[in-house]
Design a protein around this motif. Structure first.
Motif, short mmCIF file in Angstrom:
data_model
loop_
_atom_site.label_atom_id
_atom_site.label_comp_id
_atom_site.label_asym_id
_atom_site.label_seq_id
_atom_site.Cartn_x
_atom_site.Cartn_y
_atom_site.Cartn_z
N TYR A 1 27.62 -50.03 -84.65
CA TYR A 1 27.97 -48.86 -83.85
C TYR A 1 29.44 -48.93 -83.44
CZ TYR A 1 22.87 -48.67 -83.13
OH TYR A 1 21.50 -48.65 -83.30
N ASP B 1 16.74 -51.21 -76.68
CA ASP B 1 17.61 -51.66 -75.59
C ASP B 1 17.01 -51.36 -74.21
OD1 ASP B 1 19.58 -52.56 -77.41
OD2 ASP B 1 20.28 -50.50 -77.63
N VAL C 1 23.76 -55.29 -85.67
CA VAL C 1 22.61 -55.22 -84.77
C VAL C 1 21.34 -55.06 -85.61
CG1 VAL C 1 21.52 -53.98 -82.87
CG2 VAL C 1 24.02 -54.14 -82.97
N GLU D 1 27.04 -44.55 -86.10
CA GLU D 1 26.27 -45.73 -86.48
C GLU D 1 26.31 -45.82 -87.99
OE1 GLU D 1 21.60 -47.31 -86.48
OE2 GLU D 1 22.17 -45.59 -85.25
N ASN E 1 33.51 -52.38 -81.76
CA ASN E 1 32.19 -52.06 -82.31
C ASN E 1 31.14 -53.02 -81.79
OD1 ASN E 1 31.81 -54.32 -84.52
ND2 ASN E 1 33.91 -53.59 -84.75
N SER E 2 29.91 -52.73 -82.11
CA SER E 2 28.76 -53.49 -81.59
C SER E 2 28.55 -54.81 -82.29
CB SER E 2 27.50 -52.66 -81.75
OG SER E 2 27.22 -52.45 -83.14
#
Length: 319
Positions: free
Chosen positions: A265, A40, A256, A275, A252-253
């Motif tokens: 995540y 990232d 990914v 995670e 949440n993410s």
């Protein structure tokens, strides 16, 4: 629903990648299995230390943030990272070794029914060694060679992650009702009441320990833990877990792609970052096992920026 298999990795912060590398390879005898960047923010290193093969459940990882200040310890934090050794005799070996190297280290003590040893790295990262004598239910990793550390004394994987939180119920709801851990025991320790949660086969590689504390929230910096990752078998299971997290109402993410594994995540009600990460495909995707960690590894989507990224990173000698 398949059970979470155990701890996958723990990711922490360091202010100096070279010093971090020296401590975790030279002092602790772990193997640098992947020298890469934060996907990232590729201006910072992301270093992975593990067993000989970079096995899931053995990875202690670090993001380098050169300007990171010191950690102001407190609650709402992942307050200690467990590492596994094979025996009580190994605990005695590490007490003598760390004392001789003038590392901040406590005395061996029983915790969760096992002999343990708490110490800190050069940046105040809190670590606790756990003997596998009474906690080896979840398979451990394979030792890496070190000239001063006999194989039978070597670190062989991650042990329990310890969380310090203000609201026990908020974290317990995630562990019990979302992630299907089981509460197995509690005991009094100097920090308060230690509550032990277990998943799958249990033991050192599959436990989360929680302490409730009214102290102020931790202000993270160098030597603090960013997140703890838990093991799932593959992407199919990860998608099922995403549905479970969604149904429980946790933002949440989404799924990914991390190249070496695939992740999800989310934070519990105390702000602890969890995670969920797949066991594969693994660190041998772009390097032979015998050469893991020797060169800067980049996922395919960053490879075209290699020259730019390498120019911004201070070289780390990995031998």
């Amino acid at each position: 629903m398949k059970l979470i298999k155990g701890i996958h990795h723990v990711s922490s912060l360091t202010a100096n990648a070279a010093d971090n590398y020296a401590f975790y390879t030279n002092v602790l005898g772990m193997r640098l299995v992947k020298k890469t960047v934060n996907q990232d923010d590729p201006s910072m290193y992301h270093l992975f230390y593990a067993d000989r093969y970079g096995s899931p459940g053995t990875d202690f990882t670090f993001f380098e943030i050169p300007m990171a200040g010191r950690t102001h310890r407190g609650s709402q934090s992942i307050s200690s990272t467990g590492l596994r050794v094979q025996s009580d005799e190994a605990i005695s070996f590490w007490k003598k070794r760390l004392d001789a190297l003038q590392i901040t280290v406590g005395d061996p003590e029983k915790r969760a029914g096992r002999l343990t040893l708490a110490f800190e790295d050069h940046e105040g990262q809190r670590i606790r060694l756990f003997s596998d004598r009474n906690g080896a239910e979840t398979p451990a990793g394979t030792p890496w060679e070190h000239p001063d550390i006999p194989e039978e004394m070597a670190i062989i994987g991650l042990g329990p992650s310890e969380l310090t939180v203000r609201s026990l119920s908020k974290t317990e709801n995630v562990l019990l009702n979302v992630l299907s851990f089981t509460k197995i025991s509690e005991e009094e320790v100097k920090e308060g009441t230690l509550i032990i949660y277990s998943t799958a086969s249990g033991g050192n590689g599959a436990e989360v320990h929680v302490i409730q504390s009214s102290e102020a929230k931790e202000r993270p910096g160098r030597g603090s833990v960013h997140h703890v990752a838990l093991r799932v078998k593959d992407e199919e299971e990860l998608r099922t877990w995403k549905h479970t997290v969604d149904e429980a109402g946790y933002a949440n993410s989404g799924i990914v792609e991390r190249y070496y594994f695939t992740s999800l995540y989310f934070r519990d009600g105390n702000g602890i970052l969890f995670e969920l990460a797949t066991d594969g495909p693994g660190f041998h995707m772009d390097e032979p096992i015998e050469q893991l960690g020797e060169k800067l590894a980049l996922p395919p989507f960053l490879e075209q920026r290699r020259d730019e990224i390498e120019q911004k990173l201070k070289p780390i000698k990995a031998e």
